[in-house]
Design a protein around this motif. Structure first.
Motif, short mmCIF file in Angstrom:
data_model
loop_
_atom_site.label_atom_id
_atom_site.label_comp_id
_atom_site.label_asym_id
_atom_site.label_seq_id
_atom_site.Cartn_x
_atom_site.Cartn_y
_atom_site.Cartn_z
N ILE A 312 9.07 -3.00 5.60
CA ILE A 312 8.46 -3.42 4.22
C ILE A 312 9.24 -4.68 3.58
CG2 ILE A 312 8.01 -2.49 1.98
CD1 ILE A 312 7.21 0.11 3.33
N ASP A 313 8.67 -5.51 3.29
CA ASP A 313 9.46 -6.82 2.80
C ASP A 313 8.93 -7.35 1.40
OD1 ASP A 313 7.16 -8.10 3.76
OD2 ASP A 313 7.98 -9.32 5.20
N SER A 314 7.83 -6.48 0.77
CA SER A 314 7.49 -7.07 -0.33
C SER A 314 7.42 -5.71 -1.44
CB SER A 314 6.22 -7.76 -0.25
OG SER A 314 5.30 -6.77 0.28
N TYR A 315 7.57 -6.24 -2.76
CA TYR A 315 7.68 -5.24 -3.52
C TYR A 315 6.04 -4.50 -3.45
CZ TYR A 315 6.62 -2.55 -7.70
OH TYR A 315 6.30 -1.61 -8.76
N GLU A 316 4.87 -5.40 -3.26
CA GLU A 316 3.82 -4.69 -3.26
C GLU A 316 3.62 -3.57 -2.16
OE1 GLU A 316 3.84 -8.17 -5.49
OE2 GLU A 316 4.35 -8.01 -3.41
N ASP A 317 4.17 -3.89 -1.12
CA ASP A 317 3.92 -2.89 0.06
C ASP A 317 5.00 -1.64 -0.33
OD1 ASP A 317 2.12 -4.32 1.55
OD2 ASP A 317 3.68 -5.38 2.75
N PHE A 318 6.15 -2.09 -0.83
CA PHE A 318 7.19 -0.92 -1.48
C PHE A 318 6.49 0.02 -2.36
CE2 PHE A 318 10.15 0.21 -4.57
CZ PHE A 318 11.02 1.06 -3.96
N GLU A 319 5.76 -0.49 -3.35
CA GLU A 319 5.04 0.36 -4.15
C GLU A 319 3.90 1.07 -3.44
OE1 GLU A 319 2.81 -0.46 -8.40
OE2 GLU A 319 2.43 -1.89 -7.00
N LYS A 320 3.04 0.59 -2.57
CA LYS A 320 2.10 1.23 -2.09
C LYS A 320 2.69 2.16 -1.30
CE LYS A 320 -1.91 0.28 1.16
NZ LYS A 320 -2.69 -0.58 1.97
N ALA A 321 3.83 1.91 -0.57
CA ALA A 321 4.13 3.02 0.48
C ALA A 321 4.79 4.32 -0.14
CB ALA A 321 5.27 2.29 1.44
N ASN A 322 5.12 4.06 -1.47
CA ASN A 322 5.76 5.07 -2.21
C ASN A 322 4.85 5.63 -3.36
OD1 ASN A 322 8.72 5.68 -1.43
ND2 ASN A 322 8.36 3.30 -1.71
N THR A 323 3.45 5.43 -3.16
CA THR A 323 2.62 6.12 -4.11
C THR A 323 1.53 6.52 -3.44
OG1 THR A 323 1.50 4.05 -4.53
CG2 THR A 323 3.05 4.58 -6.20
N ASN A 324 1.02 6.10 -2.13
CA ASN A 324 0.31 6.70 -1.19
C ASN A 324 0.40 7.35 -0.09
OD1 ASN A 324 -2.33 5.54 -3.11
ND2 ASN A 324 -1.34 3.43 -2.51
N LYS A 325 0.12 8.47 0.04
CA LYS A 325 0.64 9.25 1.33
C LYS A 325 0.05 8.64 2.52
CE LYS A 325 3.55 12.50 -0.51
NZ LYS A 325 2.95 13.91 -0.69
N SER A 326 0.75 8.58 3.76
CA SER A 326 0.27 7.92 4.92
C SER A 326 0.44 8.82 6.01
CB SER A 326 1.03 6.62 5.19
OG SER A 326 0.70 6.16 6.21
N ASP A 327 -0.62 8.63 6.95
CA ASP A 327 -0.50 9.51 8.11
C ASP A 327 -0.19 8.55 9.25
OD1 ASP A 327 -3.02 8.14 8.10
OD2 ASP A 327 -3.77 9.87 8.55
N ASN A 328 0.45 7.31 8.82
CA ASN A 328 0.81 6.21 10.01
C ASN A 328 1.91 6.78 10.96
OD1 ASN A 328 -0.79 4.33 8.71
ND2 ASN A 328 0.76 3.43 7.72
N PRO A 329 2.16 6.52 12.19
CA PRO A 329 3.03 7.03 13.09
C PRO A 329 4.41 6.78 12.58
CG PRO A 329 1.41 5.56 14.22
CD PRO A 329 0.88 5.41 12.82
N PHE A 330 5.25 7.59 12.98
CA PHE A 330 6.76 7.34 12.50
C PHE A 330 7.14 6.11 13.01
CE2 PHE A 330 11.17 8.27 12.27
CZ PHE A 330 11.18 8.76 10.75
N PRO A 331 7.76 5.29 11.95
CA PRO A 331 8.22 3.78 12.51
C PRO A 331 9.16 3.58 13.66
CG PRO A 331 9.30 4.56 10.44
CD PRO A 331 8.52 5.48 10.83
N ILE A 332 9.92 4.59 13.88
CA ILE A 332 10.69 4.58 15.25
C ILE A 332 9.88 5.35 16.49
CG2 ILE A 332 12.78 3.70 14.19
CD1 ILE A 332 13.82 6.56 14.35
N SER A 333 10.02 5.18 17.54
CA SER A 333 9.49 5.88 18.66
C SER A 333 10.27 6.88 19.21
CB SER A 333 8.97 4.80 20.01
OG SER A 333 10.34 4.49 20.63
#
Length: 428
Positions: A312-333
């Motif tokens: 995550i390299d922008s405030y917009e993505d930081f805000e989104k990632a910390n306000t909306n729960k995600s079921d994305n794969p874990f960021p490391i394999s």
């Protein structure tokens, strides 16, 4: 004197691990003493009886080694190194800075995985002296230790956090500041140029990140934000003032260094880090984690677990990632995790104690750990302290006389955690 002496350096990182080993060794019939690496009592008043085994938190060369051996009047001959930092950036590994050197190579070493064992063997460490056990810290993410942790409500009441709100956690890995001397930069990296690069990246990243935090606090007063400093974070006076000012301005900002990181991973709803290996704790608890990179990092300096992660390299993505729960794969394999962390049939603490017992019973593990006479080492340590940092000498003697740590710590030794861990181990 105890059968086994265990040293710890950073209480937030290591003290619970030491309590865990102590509880298991005592269950097996050994007496155990825990020693603070920053307590200089034994430097002035050395231990008179030789233990069966000394367990070090880390160490790399003769200078580090003598900080252990000088504390004992008799010569110790069996030492096990926990080597608490094993997931290391490529640039530092290539410099061999984080591999054992000189007489310290005679120790035995805990390895978190087969890959790490193989790398240690390339440095000339005999296979017999390398035990693949996994990382003891990961044991605390096992369900066996569920009762060890405080509830969200308990932590909320202790630190003034609203436990009915969502909590956002930042796991800091910022360990540099603009006042770090060249010697410190060289010590943590393979040369001054690399040290200055990491210092610059660290400072720039933190500045941008803290701007994100301030905006997030203003945009989302409905969330509690917890900044958890790294145990070795260099909090100069100006930074302490800045953090206190933030806490005063924003009621939902909390700068908390107390307790091990696992205590905070469990109750938090959103988790973030830039570089920390504590991401493994998040992984084991099956929670999501955001990797923040407001400033790009040269891959050679990166945590190898995070090389292939989504950033995550922008405030917009930081805000989104910390306000909306995600079921994305874990960021490391899983593959990257398994390269650096072994998980066997036993928990790591049991495997470590098995290997330690083997060392105690087998005299082939005896070795020479003495580049110089212990008495000379003690005198040399005091002289070097007085010449290099004369103002710090009173601190050494004050620590020695009072038998207390010379280092201000957010997590002091205490009986509560030791008692809880002992109860869990005895009740298995």
């Amino acid at each position: 004197m105890a059968d086994i002496v265990i040293f710890y350096e950073l209480p937030e990182r290591e003290l619970n691990n030491a309590y865990l080993l102590k509880a298991e060794f005592e269950r097996r019939g050994y007496s155990v003493a825990l020693k603070d690496y920053w307590n200089y009592h034994e430097i002035v008043f050395p231990i008179k009886k030789k233990p069966k085994l000394v367990i070090a938190h880390s160490g790399y060369d003769n200078k580090d080694l003598e900080r252990f051996t000088a504390r004992f009047r008799p010569k110790i001959d069996k030492m096990l190194n926990m080597r608490y930092e094993q997931v290391i950036a490529e640039r530092i590994l290539n410099s061999t800075l984080h591999y054992p050197r000189e007489y310290l190579k005679h120790m035995s070493f805990i390895c978190w995985s087969e890959h790490i064992k193989e790398e240690m063997m390339k440095q000339g460490i005999p296979e017999k002296n390398l035990a693949v056990t996994g990382d003891i810290k990961t044991d605390f993410s096992n369900e066996l230790f569920d009762s060890f942790y405080k509830t969200k409500e308990e932590l909320g009441k202790e630190f003034g956090l609203d436990y009915q709100k969502e909590w956002v956690l930042f796991i800091s890995s910022f360990t540099f500041n603009e006042y770090d001397p060249d010697e410190f930069l060289i010590r943590l990296n393979n040369n001054l140029e690399d040290g200055k690069y990491m210092q610059k990246w660290d400072i720039e990243t933190k500045k941008i990140f803290m701007d994100w935090v301030k905006k997030f606090l203003e945009d989302h007063p409905e969330k509690e934000f917890i900044y958890r400093p790294h145990p070795a974070e260099n909090n100069v006076v100006t930074e302490d003032i800045n953090m206190s000012a933030l806490e005063e301005k924003y009621p939902n900002f909390h700068y908390i260094g107390k307790y091990a990181i696992q205590e905070w991973v469990r109750p938090c709803d959103y988790l973030n880090t830039c570089l920390s290996t504590s991401i493994i704790d998040v992984y084991l608890l099956k929670k999501q984690c955001n990797i923040l990179r407001p400033v790009p990092l040269d891959p050679g300096f990166d945590n190898p677990l995070l090389l292939h992660a989504d950033y995550i390299d922008s405030y917009e993505d930081f805000e989104k990632a910390n306000t909306n729960k995600s079921d994305n794969p874990f960021p490391i394999s899983d593959e990257d995790v398994e390269k650096y962390y072994y998980f066997g049939d036993k928990l790591a603490y049991e495997a470590i104690c098995d290997y330690a017992e083997k060392m105690i019973a087998d005299d082939s593990f005896k070795n020479d750990f003495y580049p110089s006479n212990p008495t000379f080492s003690r005198i040399k340590f005091i002289i070097k302290k007085s010449l290099a940092f004369p103002k710090g000498l009173p601190t050494v003697f004050k620590s020695a006389i009072k038998n207390k740590s010379s280092r201000k710590s957010a997590m002091e030794p205490g009986n509560k955690n030791a008692e809880k861990i002992s109860k869990i181990i005895k009740g298995k």
